[in-house]
Structure formats: C-alpha cells, structure tokens
Scaffold this motif. Structure first.
Motif, PDB file in Angstrom:
ATOM      1  N   VAL A  24      90.813  20.822   3.735  1.00  0.00           N
ATOM      2  CA  VAL A  24      91.654  21.887   4.285  1.00  0.00           C
ATOM      3  C   VAL A  24      90.980  23.226   4.020  1.00  0.00           C
ATOM      4  CG1 VAL A  24      93.905  23.033   4.230  1.00  0.00           C
ATOM      5  CG2 VAL A  24      93.758  20.545   3.901  1.00  0.00           C
ATOM      6  N   LEU A  25      90.791  24.001   5.085  1.00  0.00           N
ATOM      7  CA  LEU A  25      90.175  25.322   4.985  1.00  0.00           C
ATOM      8  C   LEU A  25      91.166  26.379   5.436  1.00  0.00           C
ATOM      9  CD1 LEU A  25      86.722  24.472   6.614  1.00  0.00           C
ATOM     10  CD2 LEU A  25      87.244  24.567   4.194  1.00  0.00           C
ATOM     11  N   GLU A  26      91.270  27.461   4.684  1.00  0.00           N
ATOM     12  CA  GLU A  26      92.140  28.582   5.032  1.00  0.00           C
ATOM     13  C   GLU A  26      91.259  29.789   5.340  1.00  0.00           C
ATOM     14  OE1 GLU A  26      94.971  29.212   1.913  1.00  0.00           O
ATOM     15  OE2 GLU A  26      95.441  27.088   1.732  1.00  0.00           O
ATOM     16  N   PRO A  27      90.990  30.073   6.635  1.00  0.00           N
ATOM     17  CA  PRO A  27      90.075  31.159   6.990  1.00  0.00           C
ATOM     18  C   PRO A  27      90.484  32.519   6.446  1.00  0.00           C
ATOM     19  CG  PRO A  27      90.455  29.742   8.877  1.00  0.00           C
ATOM     20  CD  PRO A  27      91.428  29.302   7.812  1.00  0.00           C
ATOM     21  N   GLY A  28      91.776  32.784   6.385  1.00  0.00           N
ATOM     22  CA  GLY A  28      92.214  34.094   5.917  1.00  0.00           C
ATOM     23  C   GLY A  28      91.840  34.385   4.476  1.00  0.00           C
ATOM     24  N   THR A  29      91.926  33.376   3.622  1.00  0.00           N
ATOM     25  CA  THR A  29      91.647  33.569   2.191  1.00  0.00           C
ATOM     26  C   THR A  29      90.323  32.953   1.755  1.00  0.00           C
ATOM     27  OG1 THR A  29      92.840  31.523   1.638  1.00  0.00           O
ATOM     28  CG2 THR A  29      94.118  33.580   1.668  1.00  0.00           C
ATOM     29  N   LYS A  30      89.630  32.277   2.683  1.00  0.00           N
ATOM     30  CA  LYS A  30      88.375  31.582   2.372  1.00  0.00           C
ATOM     31  C   LYS A  30      88.588  30.520   1.284  1.00  0.00           C
ATOM     32  CE  LYS A  30      85.668  34.204   5.001  1.00  0.00           C
ATOM     33  NZ  LYS A  30      84.895  33.716   6.154  1.00  0.00           N
ATOM     34  N   ARG A  31      89.750  29.890   1.296  1.00  0.00           N
ATOM     35  CA  ARG A  31      90.075  28.871   0.310  1.00  0.00           C
ATOM     36  C   ARG A  31      89.806  27.501   0.900  1.00  0.00           C
ATOM     37  NH1 ARG A  31      95.068  26.159  -1.316  1.00  0.00           N
ATOM     38  NH2 ARG A  31      94.960  25.631  -3.543  1.00  0.00           N
ATOM     39  N   CYS A  32      89.203  26.627   0.093  1.00  0.00           N
ATOM     40  CA  CYS A  32      88.872  25.276   0.530  1.00  0.00           C
ATOM     41  C   CYS A  32      89.401  24.277  -0.481  1.00  0.00           C
ATOM     42  CB  CYS A  32      87.354  25.134   0.676  1.00  0.00           C
ATOM     43  SG  CYS A  32      86.788  23.426   0.933  1.00  0.00           S
ATOM     44  N   THR A  33      90.062  23.236  -0.007  1.00  0.00           N
ATOM     45  CA  THR A  33      90.499  22.153  -0.882  1.00  0.00           C
ATOM     46  C   THR A  33      90.105  20.823  -0.258  1.00  0.00           C
ATOM     47  OG1 THR A  33      92.701  22.028   0.137  1.00  0.00           O
ATOM     48  CG2 THR A  33      92.456  23.450  -1.805  1.00  0.00           C
ATOM     49  N   ILE A  86      87.874  23.713  -4.029  1.00  0.00           N
ATOM     50  CA  ILE A  86      86.413  23.720  -4.029  1.00  0.00           C
ATOM     51  C   ILE A  86      85.959  25.177  -3.899  1.00  0.00           C
ATOM     52  CG2 ILE A  86      84.314  22.821  -2.976  1.00  0.00           C
ATOM     53  CD1 ILE A  86      86.163  20.606  -3.881  1.00  0.00           C
ATOM     54  N   PRO A  87      85.362  25.761  -4.934  1.00  0.00           N
ATOM     55  CA  PRO A  87      84.906  27.150  -4.822  1.00  0.00           C
ATOM     56  C   PRO A  87      83.668  27.251  -3.939  1.00  0.00           C
ATOM     57  CG  PRO A  87      84.273  26.236  -6.951  1.00  0.00           C
ATOM     58  CD  PRO A  87      85.106  25.196  -6.279  1.00  0.00           C
ATOM     59  N   LEU A  88      83.734  28.093  -2.913  1.00  0.00           N
ATOM     60  CA  LEU A  88      82.631  28.260  -1.977  1.00  0.00           C
ATOM     61  C   LEU A  88      82.281  29.734  -1.825  1.00  0.00           C
ATOM     62  CD1 LEU A  88      83.767  25.905   0.953  1.00  0.00           C
ATOM     63  CD2 LEU A  88      82.236  25.334  -0.932  1.00  0.00           C
ATOM     64  N   THR A  89      81.007  30.007  -1.557  1.00  0.00           N
ATOM     65  CA  THR A  89      80.625  31.358  -1.173  1.00  0.00           C
ATOM     66  C   THR A  89      81.111  31.602   0.261  1.00  0.00           C
ATOM     67  OG1 THR A  89      78.498  30.745  -0.208  1.00  0.00           O
ATOM     68  CG2 THR A  89      78.547  31.157  -2.594  1.00  0.00           C
ATOM     69  N   ALA A  90      81.067  32.863   0.706  1.00  0.00           N
ATOM     70  CA  ALA A  90      81.536  33.196   2.056  1.00  0.00           C
ATOM     71  C   ALA A  90      80.734  32.440   3.116  1.00  0.00           C
ATOM     72  CB  ALA A  90      81.449  34.702   2.287  1.00  0.00           C
ATOM     73  N   LYS A  91      79.409  32.387   2.970  1.00  0.00           N
ATOM     74  CA  LYS A  91      78.583  31.709   3.954  1.00  0.00           C
ATOM     75  C   LYS A  91      78.788  30.188   3.912  1.00  0.00           C
ATOM     76  CE  LYS A  91      76.554  35.016   6.128  1.00  0.00           C
ATOM     77  NZ  LYS A  91      76.979  35.296   7.538  1.00  0.00           N
ATOM     78  N   GLU A  92      78.965  29.636   2.717  1.00  0.00           N
ATOM     79  CA  GLU A  92      79.251  28.208   2.620  1.00  0.00           C
ATOM     80  C   GLU A  92      80.553  27.882   3.340  1.00  0.00           C
ATOM     81  OE1 GLU A  92      77.059  27.407  -1.712  1.00  0.00           O
ATOM     82  OE2 GLU A  92      79.239  27.676  -1.587  1.00  0.00           O
ATOM     83  N   GLU A 140      69.489  24.535   5.636  1.00  0.00           N
ATOM     84  CA  GLU A 140      69.263  23.375   4.776  1.00  0.00           C
ATOM     85  C   GLU A 140      69.692  23.647   3.340  1.00  0.00           C
ATOM     86  OE1 GLU A 140      65.130  22.864   5.416  1.00  0.00           O
ATOM     87  OE2 GLU A 140      65.358  22.287   7.523  1.00  0.00           O
ATOM     88  N   VAL A 141      69.395  24.841   2.838  1.00  0.00           N
ATOM     89  CA  VAL A 141      69.768  25.202   1.462  1.00  0.00           C
ATOM     90  C   VAL A 141      71.283  25.227   1.309  1.00  0.00           C
ATOM     91  CG1 VAL A 141      69.756  27.071  -0.225  1.00  0.00           C
ATOM     92  CG2 VAL A 141      67.642  26.452   0.951  1.00  0.00           C
ATOM     93  N   HIS A 142      71.983  25.810   2.270  1.00  0.00           N
ATOM     94  CA  HIS A 142      73.441  25.907   2.177  1.00  0.00           C
ATOM     95  C   HIS A 142      74.105  24.542   2.342  1.00  0.00           C
ATOM     96  CE1 HIS A 142      72.843  30.253   2.398  1.00  0.00           C
ATOM     97  NE2 HIS A 142      74.116  30.399   2.112  1.00  0.00           N
ATOM     98  N   VAL A 143      73.563  23.701   3.225  1.00  0.00           N
ATOM     99  CA  VAL A 143      74.124  22.355   3.384  1.00  0.00           C
ATOM    100  C   VAL A 143      73.961  21.565   2.091  1.00  0.00           C
ATOM    101  CG1 VAL A 143      73.789  20.126   4.523  1.00  0.00           C
ATOM    102  CG2 VAL A 143      73.897  22.218   5.882  1.00  0.00           C
ATOM    103  N   ARG A 193      76.836  19.133  -2.727  1.00  0.00           N
ATOM    104  CA  ARG A 193      77.092  19.018  -4.170  1.00  0.00           C
ATOM    105  C   ARG A 193      78.516  19.460  -4.506  1.00  0.00           C
ATOM    106  NH1 ARG A 193      71.970  21.456  -4.389  1.00  0.00           N
ATOM    107  NH2 ARG A 193      72.939  23.449  -4.971  1.00  0.00           N
ATOM    108  N   LYS A 194      78.957  20.559  -3.915  1.00  0.00           N
ATOM    109  CA  LYS A 194      80.287  21.080  -4.241  1.00  0.00           C
ATOM    110  C   LYS A 194      81.401  20.182  -3.722  1.00  0.00           C
ATOM    111  CE  LYS A 194      79.048  25.967  -4.686  1.00  0.00           C
ATOM    112  NZ  LYS A 194      79.356  27.357  -4.278  1.00  0.00           N
ATOM    113  N   LEU A 195      81.227  19.655  -2.524  1.00  0.00           N
ATOM    114  CA  LEU A 195      82.270  18.805  -1.953  1.00  0.00           C
ATOM    115  C   LEU A 195      82.373  17.462  -2.665  1.00  0.00           C
ATOM    116  CD1 LEU A 195      81.657  19.474   1.855  1.00  0.00           C
ATOM    117  CD2 LEU A 195      83.582  20.280   0.487  1.00  0.00           C
TER     118      LEU A 195
END
Length: 232
Positions: A134-143, A149-155, A192-195, A200-202
């Motif tokens: 689940v991704l929340e574009p407004g808050t950049k929150r990912c679960t 799951i903590p992600l950078t903005a680009k991730e 490739e680096v971001h993927v 790893r994070k997911l």
C-alpha cells in the motif's frame, strides 16, 4: 464556459481548431512547443488538453508524463501522425485519456473532445494498492502486509510507477523519464541502484521466506509482482 489547451506546432491546424472551438463557445489557449504547453498546463486550469506528440522542445509524451507526475488529471487527447499500435499504447501508458491519428476528421475530434469534457477531471486515488503493498502518495508512506517500509522520495516514486502497472514490465528508459525526468537513453545505473535498494527494503521485514516483489524482465526492465493481501 469550458476551457481547453491546444499544444500543436502546426500553426495552420491550430488556427483552424481554435476558430472551430471558439465558435462552439469554448475558451481556447494555444502553445506551439512542448515547453510552453507544459508551462500553461501546470499554471492554468483547463477542462481538457489536446496534445500533439511530435513537438519541438519537449515531445507530447514527456509533457503528458510530467503533467500526470504533478498530480494533474485533466483529460488529455493526444494527436500523432504515427499510427502503429505501439505508438498508441505508449501514448496511453504516459497517462493520456484518448488518442487520435492524423489526418483526422474534425467531427471525430469534436466528438472525442465532448466525451472527455463530459467525463471531467479524474480524481487521483488517495492510495495505490498492489496486493499486500500500500502506497500513500500524499505522505510518501509505504506499507507491506501492514509493516511500514521507510523509503526515500525517489524510491517511493519508482515503486509507485511499478505499482500502478502490476505485472507489467516497465523499461529502464520509461522509469528514467517518469521518475527522474531524464531522457530514456540516459545512464540506467541510477535505476538499477534504486531497484536494488528497494528489493532489500521490501524484503527486509519478512526474511527469505517471503516472495520477492520486484522482478527483472530481461532485456526490458522491471515488473512488480504483488503478493495477495491477507484476508481478515
């Protein structure tokens, strides 16, 4: 009064369309290159946009992609002289609502435009769901499966592009354009680096037992294969 933006570099065609639409009571703005068209699309409010693909400056696909990335969901009708099914698919994949090949009938263009104006501006979903992700574009929150799951903005942006097309292989070039606003032939190493970091994070909270979400489509790019969300 409905307002439309025409982004088209053929001056004679633009002039004909403008006169016709203004005679129907529409407010019409015009741009003859991609950069000016993008500026108008982002700074004014329109009920629909008629957007040519082959434009000086920025092509229509990049304009459409940038408008959608900015969270604007104004209906877009793309015009092109190329009539292959791959060109049509590319136009729709960038976020266009409809697609018309040149030369076209003005009556058909009128009918297509009326349909878009009736449809109105779509509301972007508050969340993007792909299986247990689940991704929340407004808050950049990912679960994933309820675990944050903590992600950078680009991730986050990269994952959101893939999550909106679950199971579909997205090329590195398309990801460079949509996430980084770079030409498709730029160095793919940044993707490739971001993927790699995303994988790893997911996977991190779930260990090796969990099915991986991100898969490499050899010779193409990457696809997200969602895992089913747990049922209560």
């Amino acid at each position: 009064m409905s307002s439309i933006l025409i982004v088209e570099d053929e001056v004679s065609l633009t002039s004909v369309l403008r006169r016709g639409f203004e005679a129907e009571g529409l407010r019409v703005d015009v741009a003859h290159d991609g950069q000016e068209g993008l500026r108008l699309a982002l700074t004014d409010v329109y009920d629909a946009i008629i957007l040519d693909v082959m434009l000086p400056g920025l092509d229509g696909h990049r304009v459409c992609r940038t408008v959608r990335a900015a969270g604007l969901w104004t209906p877009i009708l793309m015009l092109t002289a190329r009539d292959s099914e791959y060109d049509e698919a590319e136009g729709l994949d960038t976020g266009a609502d409809d697609y018309l090949t040149k030369p076209f009938s003005y009556l058909v263009l009128q009918a297509r435009l009326r349909a878009l104006l009736r449809r109105g501006v779509a509301t972007r979903p508050a969340v993007v769901e792909a299986g247990d992700l689940v991704l929340e574009p407004g808050t950049k929150r990912c679960t994933r499966a309820g675990a944050e799951i903590p992600l950078t903005a680009k991730e986050f942006d990269l994952l959101a592009v893939l999550a909106r097309r679950p199971g579909v292989a997205v090329s590195k070039g398309a990801l460079l354009e949509e996430v980084w606003d770079l030409p498709a032939d730029s160095d793919p190493n940044v993707v490739e680096v971001h993927v790699s970091a995303l994988r790893r994070k997911l996977q991190g909270p779930f260990g090796d037992s969990a099915q991986p979400l991100l898969h490499t489509a050899r010779g193409i790019g990457y696809r997200l294969v969602p895992q089913p969300a747990a049922t209560p």
